[in-house]
Scaffold this active site. Sequence first.
Site, PDB file in Angstrom:
ATOM      1  N   GLN A  92       0.980  -1.403   0.377  1.00 35.86           N
ATOM      2  CA  GLN A  92       0.074   0.101   0.130  1.00 35.86           C
ATOM      3  C   GLN A  92       0.447   0.836  -0.176  1.00 35.86           C
ATOM      4  OE1 GLN A  92      -2.502   0.308   3.425  1.00 35.86           O
ATOM      5  NE2 GLN A  92      -3.771   1.789   2.262  1.00 35.86           N
ATOM      6  N   HIS A  98      -8.319   1.586  -0.051  1.00 33.57           N
ATOM      7  CA  HIS A  98      -8.870   1.161  -1.889  1.00 33.57           C
ATOM      8  C   HIS A  98      -8.827  -0.203  -2.415  1.00 33.57           C
ATOM      9  CE1 HIS A  98      -3.996   2.639  -2.194  1.00 33.57           C
ATOM     10  NE2 HIS A  98      -4.234   1.727  -3.313  1.00 33.57           N
TER      11      HIS A  98
HETATM   12  P1  AMP Z   1      -1.224   1.129  -4.070  1.00 32.83           P
HETATM   13  O1  AMP Z   1      -0.175   0.620  -3.858  1.00 32.83           O
HETATM   14  O2  AMP Z   1      -2.486  -0.335  -3.381  1.00 32.83           O
HETATM   15  O3  AMP Z   1      -1.274   2.340  -2.551  1.00 32.83           O
HETATM   16  O4  AMP Z   1      -2.266   1.414  -5.008  1.00 32.83           O
HETATM   17  C1  AMP Z   1      -2.045   3.278  -4.861  1.00 32.83           C
HETATM   18  C2  AMP Z   1      -2.094   3.315  -6.663  1.00 32.83           C
HETATM   19  O5  AMP Z   1      -3.251   4.414  -6.922  1.00 32.83           O
HETATM   20  C3  AMP Z   1      -1.186   3.288  -8.050  1.00 32.83           C
HETATM   21  O6  AMP Z   1      -2.017   1.645  -8.522  1.00 32.83           O
HETATM   22  C4  AMP Z   1      -1.757   4.189  -8.302  1.00 32.83           C
HETATM   23  O7  AMP Z   1      -0.968   3.809 -10.125  1.00 32.83           O
HETATM   24  C5  AMP Z   1      -2.560   4.638  -8.403  1.00 32.83           C
HETATM   25  N1  AMP Z   1      -2.269   6.267  -8.606  1.00 32.83           N
HETATM   26  C6  AMP Z   1      -1.477   7.007  -8.241  1.00 32.83           C
HETATM   27  N2  AMP Z   1      -2.028   8.271  -8.429  1.00 32.83           N
HETATM   28  C7  AMP Z   1      -3.076   8.945  -8.866  1.00 32.83           C
HETATM   29  C8  AMP Z   1      -3.998   9.303  -9.032  1.00 32.83           C
HETATM   30  N3  AMP Z   1      -3.638  10.660  -9.643  1.00 32.83           N
HETATM   31  N4  AMP Z   1      -4.925   8.797 -10.310  1.00 32.83           N
HETATM   32  C9  AMP Z   1      -4.976   7.554 -10.554  1.00 32.83           C
HETATM   33  N5  AMP Z   1      -4.430   6.563  -9.716  1.00 32.83           N
HETATM   34  C10 AMP Z   1      -3.425   7.126  -9.362  1.00 32.83           C
END
Ligand code: AMP
Length: 112
Positions: A92, A98
């Site tokens: 995360q 999410h």
């Molecule tokens: P995690 O590693 O589970 O925290 O995933 C965070 C996710 O958020 C990753 O897949 C990123 O590509 C995505 N993410 C981060 N910033 C944005 C953004 N501004 N718009 C869309 N997705 C994002």
Amino acid sequence: MDGCIFCKIAAGDIPSDIMYQDDEFVAFRDIDPQAPLHGVLVPRAHVATLADLADEGLAGRYLQAAAKAARAMGVEASGYRVVVNYGPDGGQLVMHVHMHILGGRALGWPPG
Ligand code: AMP
Ligand code: ZN
């Protein structure tokens, strides 16, 4: 919460490609998609991690929203995967809980 990117996206303060939304939840297209269809589903209210999702009602509606978002993304018939990353081993990176909703291709198992 101030400084939280997913709070800002949910509030519309940062532009995103919305895939599903209702009163409590928003799904937007991941900027670094890991599948042809990759949505990120968040509660509008700031909750940091899965372990902080103490409200059972919210938690239940969140899971139902995942199915609704997947339907809106058009992957209900073909299938999809819902992933919540947690902690260092889970990976995360954004501290607003999410669900990743992944579909549009056959997904390998186990995940990397
Ligand atoms: P995690 O590693 O589970 O925290 O995933 C965070 C996710 O958020 C990753 O897949 C990123 O590509 C995505 N993410 C981060 N910033 C944005 C953004 N501004 N718009 C869309 N997705 C994002
Ligand atoms: Zn937040």
